[in-house]
Design an enzyme around this catalytic site. Structure first.
Site, PDB file in Angstrom:
ATOM      1  N   LYS A   1       0.848  -1.207   0.000  1.00 23.91           N
ATOM      2  CA  LYS A   1       0.000   0.000   0.000  1.00 23.91           C
ATOM      3  C   LYS A   1       0.866   1.233   0.000  1.00 23.91           C
ATOM      4  CE  LYS A   1       0.838   1.289   4.459  1.00 23.91           C
ATOM      5  NZ  LYS A   1       1.585   2.520   4.841  1.00 23.91           N
TER       6      LYS A   1
ATOM      7  N   ASP B   1      -2.836  -1.672  10.062  1.00 22.95           N
ATOM      8  CA  ASP B   1      -2.844  -1.728   8.596  1.00 22.95           C
ATOM      9  C   ASP B   1      -3.356  -3.056   8.046  1.00 22.95           C
ATOM     10  OD1 ASP B   1      -1.798   0.811   8.491  1.00 22.95           O
ATOM     11  OD2 ASP B   1       0.236   0.193   7.971  1.00 22.95           O
TER      12      ASP B   1
END
Length: 310
Positions: free
Chosen positions: A12, A140
């Protein structure tokens, strides 16, 4: 029941990371706009008669912990505990996401292992159950399962999926050493001591730029509140950011807590040019290109005990 399951899971980039003041529990409230990009780890899970074990290969695999502190191992244990079984699996991580680079490689491995174990054991866990376990593992990890684009609030684990109207092209420059996420947050707290830190909110112009697929508008709105702290601990990153801007990147920023730096390019050709310039700049260890949004954790293959794909 399958005898082998392989899951692919993406890296990401944070196109916005707004950070609030430290909470009493030590975490920070965030407005974290995640975009999954096409750099992937693959996690393969097979039954193990010797109990839980972790192996890893790929770039910087020697930096990946192979004990039960690894998020992949913790994911297997968490799912096993919830369903009353023992986590007797071999987790093999084929690493391609930068290690300790602010691109959620460890979180990706946790999400990948969770989905792979769910498929291997046939637990039939709901999406909500898997996301709940992800949130327990780390801030996350839920996004690594979901992929695409999302706004993370709370400490980043509460997700709202976002529309993305096109493909965004990125260049990532890997630094010569890692940065500890807790250390970057501590430095953020130190730098902000005595100041009034506003509540983190998502940028509406940034969300609009994502929805329209407009790289110029996105470049004008990307931000990372952790960047000053990362640069304070790793000043050389400023040279990498400057080299990428000089090469024509639309935007340059530290990815998450760093030390990977991310450069937004207008199109694939521009990304190649920025990457070539960064490679020859002497300011980074390695350079990769990728585009987003990318799909979240995905089962690539499942084989039964006879080696037949199912």
């Amino acid at each position: 029941m399958s005898a082998s399951v392989t899951v692919r899971v993406p890296a990401k980039v944070n196109v916005q990371l707004a950070v609030g003041a430290a909470r009493p529990d030590g975490f920070h409230d965030l407005a974290n706009v995640f975009l999954a990009v096409g750099l992937y780890d693959e996690v393969t899970v097979t039954p193990s008669p010797d109990g839980l074990r972790v192996t890893c290969d790929g770039p910087d695999a020697d930096q990946v912990p192979l004990d039960r502190t690894n998020l992949a191992a913790r994911a297997a244990e968490a799912l096993a505990a919830r369903y009353g079984r023992t986590p007797d699996v071999h987790l093999h991580i084929a690493k391609d996401i930068p290690v300790a680079g602010g691109m959620a490689g460890g979180s990706a491995d946790g999400a990948g292992a969770l989905l792979a174990c769910d498929a291997l054991w046939g637990t039939g866990a709901s999406r909500e159950e898997l996301l709940d376990i992800c949130a327990e593992l780390g801030s996350d990890v839920p996004f690594s399962l979901v992929g695409g684009a999302a706004l993370g609030t709370g400490r980043g684990e509460k997700l709202r999926t976002l529309d993305v109207g096109g493909t965004f092209h990125w260049v990532f420059a890997m630094a010569g050493r890692g940065l500890s996420t807790p250390a970057v947050f501590r430095e953020f707290d130190r730098l902000g001591e005595g100041t009034d830190i506003p509540e983190p909110v998502a940028s509406e112009p940034l969300l609009d730029a994502l929805a329209k697929g407009d790289p110029d508008a996105l470049a004008a709105t990307v931000s990372n509140d952790l960047q000053p702290a990362a640069l304070s601990l790793f000043p050389e990153l400023a040279d990498t950011l400057a080299a990428g801007r000089a090469a024509g990147a639309l935007a340059a920023l530290v990815s998450g807590s760093g030390p990977t730096t991310a450069f937004l390019a207008r199109d694939p050709e521009s990304a190649v040019k920025v990457a070539e310039t960064l490679r020859s700049s002497g300011t980074c260890r390695a350079v990769r290109t990728a585009s987003g949004p990318a799909q979240g954790a995905t089962v690539l293959s499942a084989q039964n005990r006879h080696g037949i794909s199912t």
